[in-house]
Motif scaffolding. Structure first.
Motif, PDB file in Angstrom:
ATOM      1  N   ARG A 108       0.825  -1.212   0.000  1.00  0.00           N
ATOM      2  CA  ARG A 108       0.000   0.000   0.000  1.00  0.00           C
ATOM      3  C   ARG A 108       0.860   1.264   0.000  1.00  0.00           C
ATOM      4  NH1 ARG A 108      -0.134   2.273   5.127  1.00  0.00           N
ATOM      5  NH2 ARG A 108       0.415   0.923   6.886  1.00  0.00           N
ATOM      6  N   PHE A 109       2.071   1.148  -0.481  1.00  0.00           N
ATOM      7  CA  PHE A 109       3.004   2.277  -0.424  1.00  0.00           C
ATOM      8  C   PHE A 109       3.205   2.910  -1.795  1.00  0.00           C
ATOM      9  CE2 PHE A 109       4.387  -0.732   2.944  1.00  0.00           C
ATOM     10  CZ  PHE A 109       3.960   0.009   4.023  1.00  0.00           C
ATOM     11  N   TRP A 110       2.111   3.195  -2.496  1.00  0.00           N
ATOM     12  CA  TRP A 110       2.184   3.903  -3.767  1.00  0.00           C
ATOM     13  C   TRP A 110       2.041   5.410  -3.577  1.00  0.00           C
ATOM     14  CZ3 TRP A 110       1.886   1.951  -9.080  1.00  0.00           C
ATOM     15  CH2 TRP A 110       2.143   0.578  -9.172  1.00  0.00           C
ATOM     16  N   VAL A 111       1.156   5.802  -2.678  1.00  0.00           N
ATOM     17  CA  VAL A 111       0.930   7.229  -2.391  1.00  0.00           C
ATOM     18  C   VAL A 111       0.792   7.393  -0.888  1.00  0.00           C
ATOM     19  CG1 VAL A 111      -0.670   9.165  -2.622  1.00  0.00           C
ATOM     20  CG2 VAL A 111      -0.195   7.723  -4.596  1.00  0.00           C
ATOM     21  N   LYS A 112       1.404   8.439  -0.383  1.00  0.00           N
ATOM     22  CA  LYS A 112       1.184   8.798   1.012  1.00  0.00           C
ATOM     23  C   LYS A 112       0.929  10.299   1.072  1.00  0.00           C
ATOM     24  CE  LYS A 112       6.113   9.391   2.118  1.00  0.00           C
ATOM     25  NZ  LYS A 112       7.216   8.968   3.012  1.00  0.00           N
ATOM     26  N   SER A 134      -2.562   6.500   3.134  1.00  0.00           N
ATOM     27  CA  SER A 134      -1.585   5.799   2.297  1.00  0.00           C
ATOM     28  C   SER A 134      -2.303   4.632   1.628  1.00  0.00           C
ATOM     29  CB  SER A 134      -0.392   5.303   3.117  1.00  0.00           C
ATOM     30  OG  SER A 134      -0.800   4.352   4.079  1.00  0.00           O
ATOM     31  N   TYR A 135      -2.000   4.407   0.374  1.00  0.00           N
ATOM     32  CA  TYR A 135      -2.704   3.349  -0.357  1.00  0.00           C
ATOM     33  C   TYR A 135      -1.874   2.888  -1.549  1.00  0.00           C
ATOM     34  CZ  TYR A 135      -4.066   7.464  -3.124  1.00  0.00           C
ATOM     35  OH  TYR A 135      -4.070   8.620  -3.858  1.00  0.00           O
ATOM     36  N   GLY A 136      -2.256   1.710  -2.051  1.00  0.00           N
ATOM     37  CA  GLY A 136      -1.631   1.145  -3.235  1.00  0.00           C
ATOM     38  C   GLY A 136      -2.675   0.833  -4.279  1.00  0.00           C
ATOM     39  N   LEU A 137      -2.560  -0.329  -4.902  1.00  0.00           N
ATOM     40  CA  LEU A 137      -3.498  -0.703  -5.953  1.00  0.00           C
ATOM     41  C   LEU A 137      -4.682  -1.508  -5.426  1.00  0.00           C
ATOM     42  CD1 LEU A 137      -1.053  -1.745  -8.827  1.00  0.00           C
ATOM     43  CD2 LEU A 137      -2.088   0.493  -8.380  1.00  0.00           C
TER      44      LEU A 137
END
Length: 232
Positions: free
Chosen positions: A31-35, A62-65
């Protein structure tokens, strides 16, 4: 038959491609694509919060795909909440765009795996021309570069143009309005850009092994044919 230097270069390229497969697969599962941070705009306006007091109204996300986490701050402490895009946020996100990002990540893994196999085949086997030889290596790495670019562009469009962080923060929120305060791409997103650089490096390695770019070969062949025609 490839000489020793070419075999070493091809083996090194295969290791780099396999590294790309592992990196993309790891990035997709995190889940570390955007913070970023989100401001509870409604709460801050109710109390006319100034800069020192805004910290009580700033949460993070924070999230990923596939999944992520958000912490809402409205002056009364944080409210952590874990979520999944499927099926929790299907109503909030641009589904077609999000699925396209996942699809091209899968295509990137596929063609990086193909590049790995063909590099190793060229390193230890007896490759012949067409797609088993240098032409195939150029093709698979070019497709991988293209897919990694598409992943970055489509995901950036989803985050920036469609304001994905705000959509996540405001999902099923009735009483409060949240606005993006700060936002940046996290390490998993940059792994995709690193994958692009690795495949671009592999294309240079193929050229370093002594094989011309496909368009250069075609151009030289065309010039040679034209000179022969002039002689007759």
């Amino acid at each position: 038959m490839a000489n020793r230097q070419e075999r070493i270069i091809f083996a090194f390229g295969g290791i780099l491609c396999f590294t790309c497969v592992m990196m993309v697969a790891a990035a997709m599962g995190t889940r570390f694509w955007v913070k970023g941070t989100v401001l509870c705009k409604t709460g801050a306006q109710l109390v006319n919060a100034t800069d020192p007091e805004l910290d009580k109204f700033i949460g993070n996300v924070s999230y990923g795909l596939f999944h992520g986490q958000r912490v809402k701050q409205c002056g009364l402490g944080g409210r952590p909440f874990r979520f999944s895009f499927f099926p929790d946020l299907l109503e909030a996100i641009p589904v077609n765009l999000h699925i396209s990002v996942i699809f091209f990540c899968g295509v990137l893994i596929l063609f990086s795996s193909i590049s790995t196999a063909f590099f190793m085949y060229n390193a230890i086997g007896h490759p012949y021309e067409t797609l088993h030889g240098p032409l195939g290596l150029y093709l698979w790495n070019f497709i991988s570069c293209l897919c990694s670019c598409l992943v970055m562009i489509l995901f950036a469009a989803e985050v920036k143009i469609h304001r994905l962080s705000e959509r996540i923060a405001n999902f099923r929120e009735v009483n409060f309005l949240y606005k993006t305060y700060t936002e940046q791409y996290d390490r998993s997103y940059w792994l995709i850009s690193f994958t692009f650089l690795i495949h671009a490096l592999n294309i240079l390695l193929i050229r370093l092994a002594g094989f011309e770019f496909p368009f250069q070969v075609a151009k030289e062949t065309e010039l040679g044919t034209g000179a022969s025609d002039l002689m007759y």
